[in-house]
Design a protein around this motif. Structure first.
Motif, PDB file in Angstrom:
ATOM      1  N   GLY A   1       0.808  -1.218   0.000  1.00 46.55           N
ATOM      2  CA  GLY A   1       0.000   0.000   0.000  1.00 46.55           C
ATOM      3  C   GLY A   1       0.841   1.268   0.000  1.00 46.55           C
ATOM      4  O   GLY A   1       0.491   2.254  -0.639  1.00 46.55           O
ATOM      5  N   ARG A   2       1.955   1.250   0.709  1.00 53.67           N
ATOM      6  CA  ARG A   2       2.839   2.424   0.792  1.00 53.67           C
ATOM      7  C   ARG A   2       3.733   2.594  -0.431  1.00 53.67           C
ATOM      8  O   ARG A   2       4.020   3.715  -0.838  1.00 53.67           O
ATOM      9  N   ASN A   3       4.193   1.478  -1.013  1.00 48.16           N
ATOM     10  CA  ASN A   3       5.267   1.549  -2.007  1.00 48.16           C
ATOM     11  C   ASN A   3       4.878   1.225  -3.445  1.00 48.16           C
ATOM     12  O   ASN A   3       5.623   1.563  -4.356  1.00 48.16           O
ATOM     13  N   CYS A   4       3.769   0.560  -3.662  1.00 46.77           N
ATOM     14  CA  CYS A   4       3.439   0.058  -5.002  1.00 46.77           C
ATOM     15  C   CYS A   4       2.187   0.755  -5.525  1.00 46.77           C
ATOM     16  O   CYS A   4       1.079   0.229  -5.425  1.00 46.77           O
ATOM     17  N   SER A   5       2.372   1.930  -6.096  1.00 47.89           N
ATOM     18  CA  SER A   5       1.232   2.765  -6.491  1.00 47.89           C
ATOM     19  C   SER A   5       0.403   2.173  -7.629  1.00 47.89           C
ATOM     20  O   SER A   5      -0.752   2.543  -7.803  1.00 47.89           O
ATOM     21  N   ARG A   6       0.954   1.246  -8.391  1.00 46.14           N
ATOM     22  CA  ARG A   6       0.223   0.630  -9.517  1.00 46.14           C
ATOM     23  C   ARG A   6      -0.393  -0.713  -9.164  1.00 46.14           C
ATOM     24  O   ARG A   6      -0.968  -1.370 -10.016  1.00 46.14           O
ATOM     25  N   PHE A   7      -0.274  -1.114  -7.914  1.00 45.33           N
ATOM     26  CA  PHE A   7      -0.746  -2.438  -7.513  1.00 45.33           C
ATOM     27  C   PHE A   7      -2.261  -2.529  -7.664  1.00 45.33           C
ATOM     28  O   PHE A   7      -2.993  -1.675  -7.173  1.00 45.33           O
ATOM     29  N   GLY A   8      -2.736  -3.597  -8.345  1.00 44.42           N
ATOM     30  CA  GLY A   8      -4.168  -3.712  -8.587  1.00 44.42           C
ATOM     31  C   GLY A   8      -4.738  -5.112  -8.470  1.00 44.42           C
ATOM     32  O   GLY A   8      -5.955  -5.276  -8.471  1.00 44.42           O
ATOM     33  N   ARG A   9      -3.875  -6.140  -8.379  1.00 47.14           N
ATOM     34  CA  ARG A   9      -4.383  -7.512  -8.360  1.00 47.14           C
ATOM     35  C   ARG A   9      -3.723  -8.324  -7.260  1.00 47.14           C
ATOM     36  O   ARG A   9      -2.502  -8.356  -7.156  1.00 47.14           O
ATOM     37  N   LEU A  10      -4.564  -8.999  -6.471  1.00 48.20           N
ATOM     38  CA  LEU A  10      -4.072  -9.849  -5.394  1.00 48.20           C
ATOM     39  C   LEU A  10      -4.828 -11.166  -5.418  1.00 48.20           C
ATOM     40  O   LEU A  10      -6.054 -11.186  -5.514  1.00 48.20           O
ATOM     41  N   LYS A  11      -4.064 -12.257  -5.339  1.00 42.11           N
ATOM     42  CA  LYS A  11      -4.644 -13.596  -5.215  1.00 42.11           C
ATOM     43  C   LYS A  11      -3.958 -14.259  -4.030  1.00 42.11           C
ATOM     44  O   LYS A  11      -2.727 -14.310  -3.973  1.00 42.11           O
ATOM     45  N   VAL A  12      -4.762 -14.740  -3.084  1.00 46.77           N
ATOM     46  CA  VAL A  12      -4.206 -15.387  -1.897  1.00 46.77           C
ATOM     47  C   VAL A  12      -5.207 -16.405  -1.372  1.00 46.77           C
ATOM     48  O   VAL A  12      -6.419 -16.245  -1.542  1.00 46.77           O
ATOM     49  N   ARG A  13      -4.689 -17.467  -0.758  1.00 44.15           N
ATOM     50  CA  ARG A  13      -5.521 -18.481  -0.110  1.00 44.15           C
ATOM     51  C   ARG A  13      -5.127 -18.573   1.348  1.00 44.15           C
ATOM     52  O   ARG A  13      -3.956 -18.477   1.683  1.00 44.15           O
ATOM     53  N   GLY A  14      -6.121 -18.796   2.185  1.00 43.69           N
ATOM     54  CA  GLY A  14      -5.837 -18.994   3.602  1.00 43.69           C
ATOM     55  C   GLY A  14      -6.951 -18.476   4.467  1.00 43.69           C
ATOM     56  O   GLY A  14      -8.061 -18.209   4.003  1.00 43.69           O
ATOM     57  N   LEU A  15      -6.659 -18.335   5.721  1.00 40.36           N
ATOM     58  CA  LEU A  15      -7.614 -17.806   6.686  1.00 40.36           C
ATOM     59  C   LEU A  15      -7.642 -16.288   6.563  1.00 40.36           C
ATOM     60  O   LEU A  15      -6.649 -15.617   6.835  1.00 40.36           O
ATOM     61  N   ILE A  16      -8.759 -15.748   6.101  1.00 45.05           N
ATOM     62  CA  ILE A  16      -8.903 -14.300   5.946  1.00 45.05           C
ATOM     63  C   ILE A  16      -9.765 -13.811   7.112  1.00 45.05           C
ATOM     64  O   ILE A  16     -10.985 -13.936   7.097  1.00 45.05           O
ATOM     65  N   GLY A  17      -9.087 -13.297   8.124  1.00 47.89           N
ATOM     66  CA  GLY A  17      -9.766 -12.833   9.330  1.00 47.89           C
ATOM     67  C   GLY A  17     -10.085 -11.354   9.267  1.00 47.89           C
ATOM     68  O   GLY A  17      -9.857 -10.676   8.255  1.00 47.89           O
ATOM     69  N   LYS A  18     -10.597 -10.842  10.375  1.00 49.98           N
ATOM     70  CA  LYS A  18     -10.985  -9.432  10.444  1.00 49.98           C
ATOM     71  C   LYS A  18      -9.809  -8.504  10.181  1.00 49.98           C
ATOM     72  O   LYS A  18      -9.941  -7.514   9.467  1.00 49.98           O
ATOM     73  N   GLU A  19      -8.640  -8.811  10.770  1.00 48.41           N
ATOM     74  CA  GLU A  19      -7.464  -7.954  10.563  1.00 48.41           C
ATOM     75  C   GLU A  19      -7.017  -7.965   9.113  1.00 48.41           C
ATOM     76  O   GLU A  19      -6.590  -6.943   8.582  1.00 48.41           O
ATOM     77  N   ASP A  20      -7.117  -9.136   8.466  1.00 47.85           N
ATOM     78  CA  ASP A  20      -6.721  -9.251   7.062  1.00 47.85           C
ATOM     79  C   ASP A  20      -7.653  -8.424   6.172  1.00 47.85           C
ATOM     80  O   ASP A  20      -7.197  -7.690   5.293  1.00 47.85           O
ATOM     81  N   ALA A  21      -8.948  -8.558   6.405  1.00 44.56           N
ATOM     82  CA  ALA A  21      -9.923  -7.795   5.621  1.00 44.56           C
ATOM     83  C   ALA A  21      -9.711  -6.294   5.826  1.00 44.56           C
ATOM     84  O   ALA A  21      -9.725  -5.512   4.865  1.00 44.56           O
ATOM     85  N   LYS A  22      -9.478  -5.890   7.068  1.00 44.91           N
ATOM     86  CA  LYS A  22      -9.238  -4.474   7.367  1.00 44.91           C
ATOM     87  C   LYS A  22      -7.969  -3.981   6.678  1.00 44.91           C
ATOM     88  O   LYS A  22      -7.949  -2.874   6.127  1.00 44.91           O
ATOM     89  N   ALA A  23      -6.920  -4.787   6.670  1.00 41.69           N
ATOM     90  CA  ALA A  23      -5.671  -4.398   6.012  1.00 41.69           C
ATOM     91  C   ALA A  23      -5.869  -4.256   4.510  1.00 41.69           C
ATOM     92  O   ALA A  23      -5.355  -3.307   3.900  1.00 41.69           O
ATOM     93  N   ILE A  24      -6.609  -5.163   3.920  1.00 36.28           N
ATOM     94  CA  ILE A  24      -6.880  -5.074   2.477  1.00 36.28           C
ATOM     95  C   ILE A  24      -7.614  -3.770   2.175  1.00 36.28           C
ATOM     96  O   ILE A  24      -7.252  -3.034   1.262  1.00 36.28           O
ATOM     97  N   VAL A  25      -8.639  -3.469   2.952  1.00 39.37           N
ATOM     98  CA  VAL A  25      -9.430  -2.255   2.746  1.00 39.37           C
ATOM     99  C   VAL A  25      -8.606  -0.992   3.011  1.00 39.37           C
ATOM    100  O   VAL A  25      -8.611  -0.052   2.214  1.00 39.37           O
ATOM    101  N   ASP A  26      -7.885  -0.967   4.121  1.00 36.11           N
ATOM    102  CA  ASP A  26      -7.129   0.229   4.500  1.00 36.11           C
ATOM    103  C   ASP A  26      -5.917   0.482   3.610  1.00 36.11           C
ATOM    104  O   ASP A  26      -5.608   1.629   3.289  1.00 36.11           O
ATOM    105  N   CYS A  27      -5.221  -0.586   3.235  1.00 38.73           N
ATOM    106  CA  CYS A  27      -3.953  -0.431   2.511  1.00 38.73           C
ATOM    107  C   CYS A  27      -4.092  -0.547   0.997  1.00 38.73           C
ATOM    108  O   CYS A  27      -3.258  -0.019   0.260  1.00 38.73           O
ATOM    109  N   LEU A  28      -5.122  -1.255   0.533  1.00 39.92           N
ATOM    110  CA  LEU A  28      -5.293  -1.478  -0.905  1.00 39.92           C
ATOM    111  C   LEU A  28      -6.696  -1.079  -1.369  1.00 39.92           C
ATOM    112  O   LEU A  28      -7.373  -1.852  -2.045  1.00 39.92           O
ATOM    113  N   PRO A  29      -7.149   0.127  -1.062  1.00 38.45           N
ATOM    114  CA  PRO A  29      -8.525   0.509  -1.415  1.00 38.45           C
ATOM    115  C   PRO A  29      -8.758   0.608  -2.921  1.00 38.45           C
ATOM    116  O   PRO A  29      -9.902   0.541  -3.361  1.00 38.45           O
TER     117      PRO A  29
END
Length: 171
Positions: A62-90
């Motif tokens: 979120g801080r360093n990659c201004s062109r970042f637009g695609r993420l694929k990940v598998r695993g346990l997506i908890g509240k902190e993970d969802a919040k980080a995705i929203v806050d850092c990669l809106p």
């Protein structure tokens, strides 16, 4: 430039797309945020498993990659993970969380927080049943794929918060 890795990628400062295997060791996992911080042109990241450094990695992207637009990940997506995705990669355009443990609450938070999503894939997730409310929330997303997601595991046990809190997730 697209790479399926091992560590020669350290010397690729213009890296745009990266796919990480699921068998990297803990010390490699802990290096991911540092490495990601070097790839300012990174646009896409695919991971077969969510690394333990996920929250830090998302913050660095979120801080360093201004062109970042695609993420694929598998695993346990908890509240902190969802919040980080929203806050850092809106500004995320494409997100794939297929075969993850994900609840409706986390999914709706991501849908509502990442307003530029064009494609969202949550196929075969456990802990999630897509209902009318989720479909309405996702109606602005051009492609929303959710087939195969279910609340129960193959043995008929309900998923619950205690499973999510434990950090254990087997697929």
């Amino acid at each position: 430039m697209s790479v399926t890795i091992y560590i020669p990628i350290i010397r690729c400062p213009r890296l745009k797309r990266l796919a990480l295997p699921d068998n990297f060791m803990l010390e490699d996992d802990l290096l991911i945020p540092e490495l990601v911080g070097r790839w300012r042109d990174l646009e896409q990241l695919e991971m077969e498993t969510k690394p333990s450094s996920f929250l830090e990695m998302i913050a660095v992207i979120g801080r360093n990659c201004s062109r970042f637009g695609r993420l694929k990940v598998r695993g346990l997506i908890g509240k902190e993970d969802a919040k980080a995705i929203v806050d850092c990669l809106p500004d995320l355009n494409h997100l794939e969380l297929s075969k993850s443990y994900l609840t409706k609450e986390e999914l709706v938070a991501i849908i509502n927080g990442c307003r530029k999503l064009e494609r969202l894939t949550v196929k075969d997730c456990l802990g999630l049943q897509v209902d009318d409310e989720v479909v309405r929330s996702a109606s602005r997303i051009k492609c929303f794929e959710h087939e195969g997601s279910k609340l129960l595991d193959d043995y008929g046990y309900e998923t619950d918060e205690s499973e999510q809190q434990s950090g254990f997730f087997y697929w």
